[in-house]
Design an enzyme around this catalytic site. Structure first.
Site, mmCIF file in Angstrom:
data_model
loop_
_atom_site.group_PDB
_atom_site.id
_atom_site.type_symbol
_atom_site.label_atom_id
_atom_site.label_comp_id
_atom_site.label_asym_id
_atom_site.label_seq_id
_atom_site.Cartn_x
_atom_site.Cartn_y
_atom_site.Cartn_z
ATOM 1 N N HIS A 71 -3.639 2.097 6.766
ATOM 2 C CA HIS A 71 -4.354 1.025 6.058
ATOM 3 C C HIS A 71 -4.510 -0.172 7.002
ATOM 4 O O HIS A 71 -3.873 -0.255 8.045
ATOM 5 C CB HIS A 71 -3.522 0.504 4.878
ATOM 6 C CG HIS A 71 -3.090 1.505 3.878
ATOM 7 N ND1 HIS A 71 -3.671 1.620 2.638
ATOM 8 C CD2 HIS A 71 -2.092 2.425 3.900
ATOM 9 C CE1 HIS A 71 -3.049 2.557 1.942
ATOM 10 N NE2 HIS A 71 -2.091 3.067 2.679
ATOM 11 N N GLU A 116 0.662 0.103 6.956
ATOM 12 C CA GLU A 116 -0.334 -0.973 6.968
ATOM 13 C C GLU A 116 -0.373 -1.599 8.358
ATOM 14 O O GLU A 116 0.668 -1.995 8.893
ATOM 15 C CB GLU A 116 0.037 -2.063 5.946
ATOM 16 C CG GLU A 116 0.056 -1.607 4.505
ATOM 17 C CD GLU A 116 -1.319 -1.704 3.837
ATOM 18 O OE1 GLU A 116 -2.297 -2.101 4.528
ATOM 19 O OE2 GLU A 116 -1.403 -1.386 2.630
ATOM 20 N N HIS A 163 -6.998 5.158 4.526
ATOM 21 C CA HIS A 163 -7.126 4.912 3.088
ATOM 22 C C HIS A 163 -8.557 5.171 2.630
ATOM 23 O O HIS A 163 -8.814 5.688 1.546
ATOM 24 C CB HIS A 163 -6.715 3.460 2.791
ATOM 25 C CG HIS A 163 -6.339 3.203 1.373
ATOM 26 N ND1 HIS A 163 -6.083 1.945 0.885
ATOM 27 C CD2 HIS A 163 -6.170 4.054 0.320
ATOM 28 C CE1 HIS A 163 -5.785 2.035 -0.404
ATOM 29 N NE2 HIS A 163 -5.831 3.295 -0.754
ATOM 30 N N ASP A 166 -10.492 0.573 4.232
ATOM 31 C CA ASP A 166 -9.572 0.420 5.360
ATOM 32 C C ASP A 166 -9.025 1.764 5.848
ATOM 33 O O ASP A 166 -8.977 2.706 5.062
ATOM 34 C CB ASP A 166 -8.405 -0.506 4.943
ATOM 35 C CG ASP A 166 -7.565 0.058 3.798
ATOM 36 O OD1 ASP A 166 -8.146 0.457 2.758
ATOM 37 O OD2 ASP A 166 -6.334 0.111 3.947
#
Ligand SMILES: [Zn+2]
Length: 203
Positions: free
Chosen positions: A34, A116, A152, A162
């Site tokens: 992400h 992330e 994602h 993303d």
């Protein structure tokens, strides 16, 4: 499946309450990439970690009003300088993917690990982030039967964008494909990047 507790010693630990048990603890086959920044496009602040840990100050920025009531998390967060933060044990289910589907299987949180990258869809990622992500991937493969890496955007098309077009999948793959003898160096790179942990963060 393993005595590994799901916490990587190389990561800075920052516990999130936003997780629960996986339906099948042995079924961890997907890595999901992400990007996130709070406020959008601003790097270095505390708000992502605060969001994942349920401590975010909704008044810190007007855009945060949209985040009220949101209970989300990720297993890992990679800062712009490659520093690695972990919020949830990889043995547990973090809440990062939402409504999603991979190869006909829904609820990707059940069987994935979420990473992330500090960033946005519009800004190229830093080399240190790719190195950290590749090192993290190698480290996780030692403990989990990971077979796939997806963005994602790929498991929630039309809903999520993303990590976006700025994420260089080929560069990441090339790092992963380095000879096995070079992979310990990647993992060690994460350890080396931790050294800068104490430096002041730039906004
Ligand atoms: Zn995402």
């Amino acid at each position: 499946m393993t005595c590994f507790d799901g916490w990587l010693p190389l990561a800075q630990r920052y516990d999130s309450p936003n997780f629960d048990a996986r339906p099948d603890p042995a079924d961890i086959t997907l890595l999901v990439v992400h990007n996130i920044s709070l406020p959008q496009g601003c790097f270095g602040g505390p708000h992502v970690s605060d969001l994942f840990s349920g401590r975010i100050d909704y008044n810190a920025d007007p855009s945060f009003a949209d985040l009220r009531g949101l209970k989300v998390s990720s297993h890992f967060f990679i800062r712009r300088d490659g520093r690695l933060i972990q919020y949830v044990s990889a043995n547990d289910r973090a809440w990062h993917a939402g409504r999603s589907c991979f190869q006909g299987r829904e609820k990707c949180n059940d069987f994935s690990i979420g990473v992330e990258l500090e960033g946005s869809d519009l800004v190229p990622f830093e080399v240190a982030q790719y190195v950290a992500l590749a090192g993290l991937t190698v480290a996780l493969r030692r403990h989990y039967p990971l077979t796939d890496v997806q963005g994602h955007q790929h498991i929630a098309p039309g809903r999520k964008t993303d990590p976006g077009a700025c994420f260089d999948w080929v560069f990441y793959q090339n790092l992963l494909n380095k000879k096995a003898t070079e992979q310990p160096a990647l993992v060690a790179a994460i350890a080396g990047l931790r050294v800068v942990k104490g430096l002041p963060q730039s906004q």
